[in-house]
Design a protein around this motif. Structure first.
Motif, mmCIF file in Angstrom:
data_model
loop_
_atom_site.group_PDB
_atom_site.id
_atom_site.type_symbol
_atom_site.label_atom_id
_atom_site.label_comp_id
_atom_site.label_asym_id
_atom_site.label_seq_id
_atom_site.Cartn_x
_atom_site.Cartn_y
_atom_site.Cartn_z
ATOM 1 N N VAL A 78 80.609 -83.525 66.031
ATOM 2 C CA VAL A 78 79.538 -83.335 67.004
ATOM 3 C C VAL A 78 80.133 -83.387 68.404
ATOM 4 O O VAL A 78 81.082 -84.139 68.654
ATOM 5 N N LEU A 83 81.753 -86.789 62.447
ATOM 6 C CA LEU A 83 80.542 -87.266 61.770
ATOM 7 C C LEU A 83 80.835 -87.674 60.336
ATOM 8 O O LEU A 83 80.380 -88.720 59.866
ATOM 9 N N ASN A 120 75.439 -92.217 61.878
ATOM 10 C CA ASN A 120 74.141 -91.874 62.476
ATOM 11 C C ASN A 120 73.165 -91.235 61.490
ATOM 12 O O ASN A 120 72.300 -90.458 61.893
ATOM 13 N N PHE A 168 73.658 -89.037 59.121
ATOM 14 C CA PHE A 168 73.978 -87.691 58.644
ATOM 15 C C PHE A 168 74.671 -87.736 57.288
ATOM 16 O O PHE A 168 75.380 -88.679 56.975
ATOM 17 N N LYS A 217 70.023 -84.437 57.868
ATOM 18 C CA LYS A 217 69.588 -85.752 58.321
ATOM 19 C C LYS A 217 68.095 -85.824 58.078
ATOM 20 O O LYS A 217 67.380 -84.877 58.407
ATOM 21 N N ALA A 249 65.220 -86.526 62.616
ATOM 22 C CA ALA A 249 65.959 -86.263 63.851
ATOM 23 C C ALA A 249 65.555 -87.234 64.953
ATOM 24 O O ALA A 249 64.384 -87.615 65.089
ATOM 25 N N ASP A 267 70.289 -86.926 68.910
ATOM 26 C CA ASP A 267 71.050 -86.002 68.057
ATOM 27 C C ASP A 267 71.260 -84.640 68.700
ATOM 28 O O ASP A 267 72.044 -83.821 68.198
ATOM 29 N N TYR A 269 77.167 -78.876 67.098
ATOM 30 C CA TYR A 269 77.754 -79.341 65.843
ATOM 31 C C TYR A 269 78.718 -78.288 65.298
ATOM 32 O O TYR A 269 78.382 -77.103 65.235
#
Lengths: 112, 116
Positions: free
Chosen positions: A37, A47, A61, A63, A78, A81, A85, A89
């Motif tokens: 990310v 990530l 986070n 994900f 995910k 959201a 975020d 990506y």
């Protein structure tokens, strides 16, 4: 040769709704796959990574991503959201060689 | 501990000038990578070092680009006779393996180069 396709250049979701960022790869070997990310004017943060262990990979986070060899896909998801975020990506494939090959990126917007 | 540090964060140069971009990798990391990220695109590989050895420079776009890592830690990317198409963000990354394919890379915040 290896390559990465990110099917959506921009994804917009409402806060609290699920996120799906799609990635397909092309690789001659069994690849390692990563999601990074990038927030504005910042470097890339890892990530999660897939390295031929479990096909469902959990990252930071909230994900996660699932490796599907038959579909040559590694989609990032995910459940809910958050405003934080919102970022760019990148899906990344790494073959036997040293070099990372990045996809073109997907910009995620999160609406209040 | 400290992450990958790049300097300067921003660099503006006139076309034709030479520039030097610095990368301080995470201490002890063997592998060091340089990438070029054009506006709105993903990073593209430029070159790779394992300690002081430059093992792959296949991504350098021309002979105006030169990278070095003389003592196996700090690296410098030099661009001679800059052109407008050199405008981009230059990212440095390091990893603590010898480039094994499952080693994640840790990135700096990049140097944004603008050529006028």
């Amino acid at each position: 040769a290896q390559s990465v396709t990110q099917l959506d250049s921009h994804v917009s979701v409402s806060e609290g709704t699920p996120v799906l960022l799609r990635c397909n790869y092309s690789s001659s070997y069994s690849p390692s796959l990563f999601w990074y990310v990038q927030h504005p004017n910042k470097g890339l943060q890892l990530l999660l990574k897939y390295t031929s262990a479990a096909t469902l990979v959990k990252g930071i986070n909230g994900f996660e991503a699932e490796f599907k060899k038959s579909e040559t896909s590694f989609h990032l998801t995910k459940p809910s959201a958050h405003m934080s975020d919102a970022a760019e990506y990148f899906c990344v494939v790494n073959n036997y060689g040293q070099n990372f090959v990045f996809g073109p990126g997907t910009r995620l917007s999160v609406l209040p | 501990g400290a992450g990958v540090s790049q300097s300067p964060r921003y660099k503006v140069a006139k076309r034709g000038q030479d520039v030097a971009l610095r990368c301080d990798p995470i201490s002890g990391h063997v592998s060091l990578f340089w990438y070029q990220q054009a506006l709105g695109q993903g990073p593209e590989f430029l070159t790779y070092f394992q300690n002081e050895a430059q093992l792959d420079k296949s991504g350098l776009p021309s002979d105006r680009f030169f990278a070095e890592r003389p003592e196996g830690s700090v690296s410098t990317l030099k661009i001679q006779r800059t052109q407008q198409e050199d405008s981009a963000v230059y990212l440095c990354a390091s990893s603590d393996g010898t480039g094994a394919r499952n080693q994640p890379q840790h990135f700096g915040d990049g140097t944004r180069l603008s050529i006028l």
